[in-house]
Motif scaffolding. Structure first.
Motif, short mmCIF file in Angstrom:
data_model
loop_
_atom_site.label_atom_id
_atom_site.label_comp_id
_atom_site.label_asym_id
_atom_site.label_seq_id
_atom_site.Cartn_x
_atom_site.Cartn_y
_atom_site.Cartn_z
N ILE A 93 30.89 56.52 15.84
CA ILE A 93 30.82 55.88 14.54
C ILE A 93 30.75 56.99 13.50
N GLY A 94 31.61 56.91 12.48
CA GLY A 94 31.59 57.92 11.45
C GLY A 94 32.44 57.51 10.26
N LYS A 95 32.64 58.45 9.36
CA LYS A 95 33.41 58.18 8.15
C LYS A 95 34.36 59.34 7.90
N ILE A 96 35.62 59.01 7.63
CA ILE A 96 36.65 60.02 7.38
C ILE A 96 37.35 59.70 6.06
N GLY A 97 38.08 60.68 5.56
CA GLY A 97 38.92 60.44 4.39
C GLY A 97 40.29 59.97 4.83
N ASN A 98 41.05 59.44 3.91
CA ASN A 98 42.42 59.01 4.19
C ASN A 98 43.34 60.21 3.96
N ASP A 99 43.26 61.17 4.90
CA ASP A 99 43.98 62.43 4.73
C ASP A 99 44.39 62.97 6.10
N GLU A 100 45.05 64.11 6.09
CA GLU A 100 45.56 64.71 7.32
C GLU A 100 44.44 64.97 8.33
N VAL A 101 43.33 65.50 7.86
CA VAL A 101 42.20 65.81 8.75
C VAL A 101 41.63 64.52 9.36
N GLY A 102 41.48 63.49 8.55
CA GLY A 102 40.97 62.21 9.04
C GLY A 102 41.88 61.59 10.08
N HIS A 103 43.18 61.61 9.83
CA HIS A 103 44.15 61.05 10.79
C HIS A 103 44.14 61.86 12.09
N PHE A 104 44.08 63.19 11.96
CA PHE A 104 44.02 64.05 13.14
C PHE A 104 42.77 63.75 13.96
N TYR A 105 41.65 63.60 13.27
CA TYR A 105 40.37 63.35 13.95
C TYR A 105 40.42 62.04 14.74
N ARG A 106 40.93 60.97 14.08
CA ARG A 106 41.04 59.67 14.76
C ARG A 106 41.94 59.78 15.99
N GLU A 107 43.10 60.40 15.83
CA GLU A 107 44.05 60.54 16.94
C GLU A 107 43.45 61.36 18.08
N ASP A 108 42.69 62.40 17.74
CA ASP A 108 42.08 63.23 18.77
C ASP A 108 41.04 62.44 19.57
N LEU A 109 40.26 61.60 18.89
CA LEU A 109 39.30 60.76 19.61
C LEU A 109 40.01 59.85 20.59
N VAL A 110 41.07 59.19 20.13
CA VAL A 110 41.83 58.28 20.99
C VAL A 110 42.42 59.04 22.18
N LYS A 111 42.99 60.21 21.90
CA LYS A 111 43.59 61.04 22.96
C LYS A 111 42.55 61.41 24.02
N ASN A 112 41.29 61.54 23.60
CA ASN A 112 40.21 61.89 24.53
C ASN A 112 39.45 60.67 25.06
N ASN A 113 40.05 59.48 24.93
CA ASN A 113 39.48 58.23 25.45
C ASN A 113 38.14 57.86 24.83
N VAL A 114 37.97 58.23 23.57
CA VAL A 114 36.78 57.85 22.81
C VAL A 114 37.20 56.75 21.84
N HIS A 115 36.43 55.66 21.81
CA HIS A 115 36.74 54.55 20.91
C HIS A 115 36.31 54.93 19.49
N PRO A 116 37.28 55.11 18.56
CA PRO A 116 36.90 55.51 17.20
C PRO A 116 36.45 54.31 16.37
N MET A 117 35.25 54.37 15.88
CA MET A 117 34.73 53.34 14.98
C MET A 117 34.51 54.03 13.64
N LEU A 118 35.64 54.38 13.01
CA LEU A 118 35.61 55.21 11.82
C LEU A 118 35.91 54.41 10.57
N LEU A 119 35.06 54.55 9.58
CA LEU A 119 35.28 53.95 8.28
C LEU A 119 36.01 54.97 7.41
N THR A 120 36.64 54.49 6.35
CA THR A 120 37.38 55.39 5.47
C THR A 120 36.67 55.49 4.12
#
Length: 195
Positions: free
Chosen positions: A41-68
């Motif tokens: 669970i966390g909070k990211i911006g609507n930017d390149e870093v945020g998108h990368f972070y979400r994708e990396d979690l998914v790639k590592n089999n972590v369920h992202p519960m990220l707010l923007t």
């Protein structure tokens, strides 16, 4: 944020590599790699870093519960000299914008899922009730189904049926959870010998 943007601009021409990190992220990724189920669970911006972070979690089999957030995603620039000395320039950004009220629903959802895993249906009902009121979201629709399921497991067949029937009257695009509820309704009818 302004100083961090200046740092990024200053080192724009330097060879760089982006990796997701942070102690919480690293911990849940390790749990997933060891075969466990994990979420973040966390909070990211609507930017390149945020998108990368979400994708990396998914790639590592972590369920992202990220707010923007309207802020930039938090990140850390790590400068490494040829002799291995490191300097960290950290910007918390959107991560520092996370508030308790932002994650109340996600926290209740996670706790209810843990209670279900431990067959603590009565406790799960308490957490699922407020979530099940909004079936337009995936969490709300799943909560509505799980609420009926808990009642069924507790032997409260009438309450389980009431939850399912009210679900069928609510507008939702979450057809998967509605279908699971109808299958549960069939189980209820089998239990009653009412086919």
């Amino acid at each position: 944020a302004e100083k961090f943007e200046q740092l990024q601009a200053r080192f724009a021409s330097v060879r760089k590599r982006m990796v997701a990190g942070g102690s919480a992220s690293n911990t849940v990724a390790t749990i997933a790699q060891l075969g466990g189920k994990s979420a973040l669970i966390g909070k990211i911006g609507n930017d390149e870093v945020g998108h990368f972070y979400r994708e990396d979690l998914v790639k590592n089999n972590v369920h992202p519960m990220l707010l923007t957030s309207s802020l930039m995603s938090g990140c850390c620039i790590v400068l490494i000299t040829p002799d291995g000395e490191r300097t960290f320039c950290t910007y918390l950004g959107a991560a520092a914008d996370l508030k308790a009220e932002d994650i109340r629903k996600e926290a209740l959802y996670c706790r209810a899922k843990m209670q279900l895993k431990n067959n603590q249906y009565g406790l799960a009902v308490v957490d699922l009730n407020p979530l099940a009121k909004e079936v337009r979201t995936a969490i709300g629709a799943e909560a509505k189904y799980l609420l009926a399921y808990c009642y069924f497991q507790l032997g409260s067949i009438e309450l389980a049926e009431e939850e399912i029937m009210s679900f069928t009257k609510m507008q939702t695009s979450q057809q998967y959870w509605l279908a699971k509820s109808l299958i549960l309704l069939a189980d209820i009818n089998i239990t009653r010998n009412d086919l």
